[in-house]
Design a protein around this motif. Structure first.
Motif, short mmCIF file in Angstrom:
data_model
loop_
_atom_site.label_atom_id
_atom_site.label_comp_id
_atom_site.label_asym_id
_atom_site.label_seq_id
_atom_site.Cartn_x
_atom_site.Cartn_y
_atom_site.Cartn_z
N ILE A 53 52.87 17.02 -12.26
CA ILE A 53 54.11 16.46 -12.79
C ILE A 53 53.94 15.93 -14.22
CG2 ILE A 53 56.06 14.78 -12.57
CD1 ILE A 53 55.39 14.69 -9.41
N VAL A 54 54.49 16.83 -15.25
CA VAL A 54 54.10 16.31 -16.51
C VAL A 54 55.36 15.73 -17.31
CG1 VAL A 54 53.60 17.36 -18.95
CG2 VAL A 54 52.66 18.42 -16.74
N ASP A 55 55.25 14.50 -17.33
CA ASP A 55 56.45 13.82 -17.67
C ASP A 55 56.59 13.33 -18.97
OD1 ASP A 55 58.93 12.09 -17.09
OD2 ASP A 55 57.83 10.77 -15.89
N GLN A 56 56.76 14.24 -20.00
CA GLN A 56 57.25 13.79 -21.37
C GLN A 56 58.24 13.23 -21.68
OE1 GLN A 56 59.24 15.36 -23.75
NE2 GLN A 56 58.71 14.25 -25.59
N LEU A 57 59.21 13.47 -20.81
CA LEU A 57 60.69 12.74 -20.72
C LEU A 57 60.56 11.35 -20.48
CD1 LEU A 57 63.67 13.66 -21.63
CD2 LEU A 57 63.98 13.11 -19.07
N GLY A 58 59.59 10.94 -19.85
CA GLY A 58 59.33 9.30 -19.45
C GLY A 58 59.13 8.47 -20.78
N LEU A 59 58.84 9.10 -21.84
CA LEU A 59 58.70 8.46 -22.89
C LEU A 59 60.12 7.97 -23.60
CD1 LEU A 59 56.29 10.53 -25.09
CD2 LEU A 59 55.72 8.33 -24.19
N PRO A 64 61.01 6.60 -12.76
CA PRO A 64 59.83 6.26 -11.67
C PRO A 64 60.24 6.65 -10.31
CG PRO A 64 60.59 4.30 -12.41
CD PRO A 64 61.46 5.17 -13.43
N ASP A 65 61.30 6.74 -10.07
CA ASP A 65 61.97 7.37 -8.61
C ASP A 65 61.75 8.69 -8.43
OD1 ASP A 65 62.46 4.50 -7.94
OD2 ASP A 65 64.75 4.71 -8.36
N PHE A 66 62.06 9.36 -9.65
CA PHE A 66 61.85 10.90 -9.42
C PHE A 66 60.38 11.14 -9.22
CE2 PHE A 66 60.48 14.70 -11.57
CZ PHE A 66 61.26 15.76 -10.91
N ALA A 67 59.43 10.70 -10.01
CA ALA A 67 58.07 10.91 -9.68
C ALA A 67 57.48 10.45 -8.54
CB ALA A 67 57.24 10.08 -11.12
N ALA A 68 57.88 9.38 -7.86
CA ALA A 68 57.63 9.01 -6.68
C ALA A 68 58.08 9.68 -5.72
CB ALA A 68 57.76 7.51 -6.59
N TYR A 83 49.78 13.15 -11.90
CA TYR A 83 51.01 12.78 -12.61
C TYR A 83 50.57 12.49 -14.02
CZ TYR A 83 54.77 9.86 -14.43
OH TYR A 83 55.67 9.51 -15.51
N PHE A 84 51.19 12.96 -15.20
CA PHE A 84 50.78 13.05 -16.50
C PHE A 84 51.92 12.13 -17.30
CE2 PHE A 84 48.46 16.42 -14.87
CZ PHE A 84 47.01 16.15 -15.35
N PRO A 85 51.60 10.94 -17.51
CA PRO A 85 52.78 10.34 -18.46
C PRO A 85 52.67 10.80 -19.74
CG PRO A 85 50.72 8.86 -18.35
CD PRO A 85 50.60 10.16 -17.44
N GLY A 86 54.20 10.46 -20.49
CA GLY A 86 54.27 11.30 -21.72
C GLY A 86 53.12 11.09 -22.77
N GLU A 87 52.73 9.86 -22.85
CA GLU A 87 51.72 9.58 -23.80
C GLU A 87 50.38 10.79 -23.66
OE1 GLU A 87 51.15 6.29 -20.82
OE2 GLU A 87 52.78 7.30 -21.96
N GLN A 88 50.14 11.37 -22.61
CA GLN A 88 49.00 12.04 -22.38
C GLN A 88 49.32 13.56 -22.61
OE1 GLN A 88 47.28 11.72 -18.50
NE2 GLN A 88 47.39 9.44 -18.63
N VAL A 89 50.64 13.73 -22.99
CA VAL A 89 51.11 15.01 -23.19
C VAL A 89 51.09 15.49 -24.65
CG1 VAL A 89 53.03 16.73 -22.65
CG2 VAL A 89 52.74 14.94 -21.22
N THR A 90 49.62 15.96 -24.91
CA THR A 90 49.65 16.20 -26.32
C THR A 90 49.32 17.77 -26.59
OG1 THR A 90 47.09 16.22 -25.92
CG2 THR A 90 48.20 14.07 -26.48
N VAL A 91 49.23 18.11 -27.91
CA VAL A 91 48.90 19.49 -28.08
C VAL A 91 47.70 20.07 -27.25
CG1 VAL A 91 48.13 21.35 -29.72
CG2 VAL A 91 49.87 19.67 -30.32
N ASP A 92 46.64 19.26 -27.21
CA ASP A 92 45.34 20.04 -26.32
C ASP A 92 45.66 19.75 -24.86
OD1 ASP A 92 43.95 20.55 -28.67
OD2 ASP A 92 43.24 18.63 -28.98
N PHE A 93 46.52 18.73 -24.49
CA PHE A 93 47.13 18.81 -23.14
C PHE A 93 47.57 20.22 -22.92
CE2 PHE A 93 50.24 18.27 -19.81
CZ PHE A 93 49.45 17.94 -18.76
N TYR A 94 48.50 20.52 -23.32
CA TYR A 94 48.99 21.88 -23.22
C TYR A 94 48.09 23.04 -23.36
CZ TYR A 94 54.16 20.20 -23.28
OH TYR A 94 55.35 20.06 -22.99
N ARG A 95 47.11 22.90 -24.31
CA ARG A 95 46.26 23.97 -24.28
C ARG A 95 45.51 24.13 -23.30
NH1 ARG A 95 44.61 24.97 -29.58
NH2 ARG A 95 45.06 22.82 -30.10
#
Length: 267
Positions: A53-59, A64-68, A83-95
């Motif tokens: 679950i890649v939650d960039q929108l969480g920023l 949190p109810d959706f993720a749970a 689960y990946f919170p928005g701050e972890q969703v970087t260019v290298d994460f996608y790469r």
């Protein structure tokens, strides 16, 4: 999505060699789209099935109810969930995303149809592909190895701090490895308004790509994603049936009219 000339939605943008790449996306309360796992989906590795679950929108619009709830449904279906919170969703994460052998990837991220703007003349040209937000602050000189068009500067609204955005050429040429028949669920606006970004995921090895036909509200998208997960993971319906039943029960997005769609490697 409405006509861009009248849109008040935020725009991701990026500048290389005198050209700016922009993608219109919805504001905080209108940022999503939904899709679902294919029952019995086979991923790239052996052992238990894996979901992300890649939650960039969480920023900007955390839920949190959706993720749970999504995690609970997936775990009931035998998935190990990351689960990946928005701050972890970087260019290298996608790469690196294809290298982790997920069977299902839920992209709860801002997205939108792109346009190119000549920064000299100001002339804008719509481009038929979808751009995805990262949560990484934009800096023009950070990824000099990436050719023009793969990365852009994404902003939620005019004047907002810019983030990096990725386009279909980044998926095709900059992502590493293969998705090994994973299902990709894009919970962002316009995911299948154009097939180009979805097709890039399929060409990278995904079995199917699910998204919305245009802009969609966050609340409608979250509800649809959970309903689809229940129908596919718990009830065991095939993807096409799960999408069709969810669409029939929840209908189009009441604010924007978005329709849930599926693009698969079978046509």
């Amino acid at each position: 999505m409405g006509r861009h000339s009248k849109s008040k939605r935020p725009q991701p943008q990026g500048t290389w060699k005198g050209v700016a790449i922009l993608a219109a996306v919805a504001l905080l309360s209108t940022a999503l789209a939904a899709g679902l796992v294919l029952s019995g989906l086979v991923g790239g590795g052996s052992g238990p099935r894996k979901a992300a679950i890649v939650d960039q929108l969480g920023l900007t619009q955390p839920n949190p109810d959706f993720a749970a709830s999504a995690t609970s449904i997936l775990e009931q279906g035998g998935y190990a969930v990351d689960y990946f919170p928005g701050e972890q969703v970087t260019v290298d994460f996608y790469r690196e995303l294809p290298t982790h052998d997920y069977d299902l990837i839920i992209l709860r991220v801002h997205s939108g149809i792109a346009e190119e703007t000549d920064i000299t003349t100001g002339e804008k040209t719509m481009r038929e592909y979808v751009s995805l937000f990262t949560g990484e602050p934009y800096r023009q000189d950070k990824y000099p190895q990436e050719p023009m068009g793969r990365l852009g500067m994404a902003t939620y609204y005019e004047g907002a701090s810019p983030l990096f955005g990725i386009g279909p050429d980044f998926i095709t040429y900059s992502m590493r490895g293969s998705f090994h028949h994973a299902l990709i669920v894009l919970m962002g606006c316009d995911g299948l308004r154009s097939p180009r970004t979805g097709q890039a995921f399929l060409d990278k090895g995904a079995s199917a790509f699910v998204g919305w036909s245009e802009s969609v509200s966050a609340s409608h998208s979250d509800a649809a994603a959970l309903r689809l997960l229940e129908k596919s993971v718990i009830d065991g319906l095939p993807l096409a049936d799960a999408v069709a039943q969810t669409a029939a029960e929840l209908g189009r997005d009441p604010s924007y009219g978005a329709e849930l769609r599926v693009l698969s490697d079978g046509g």
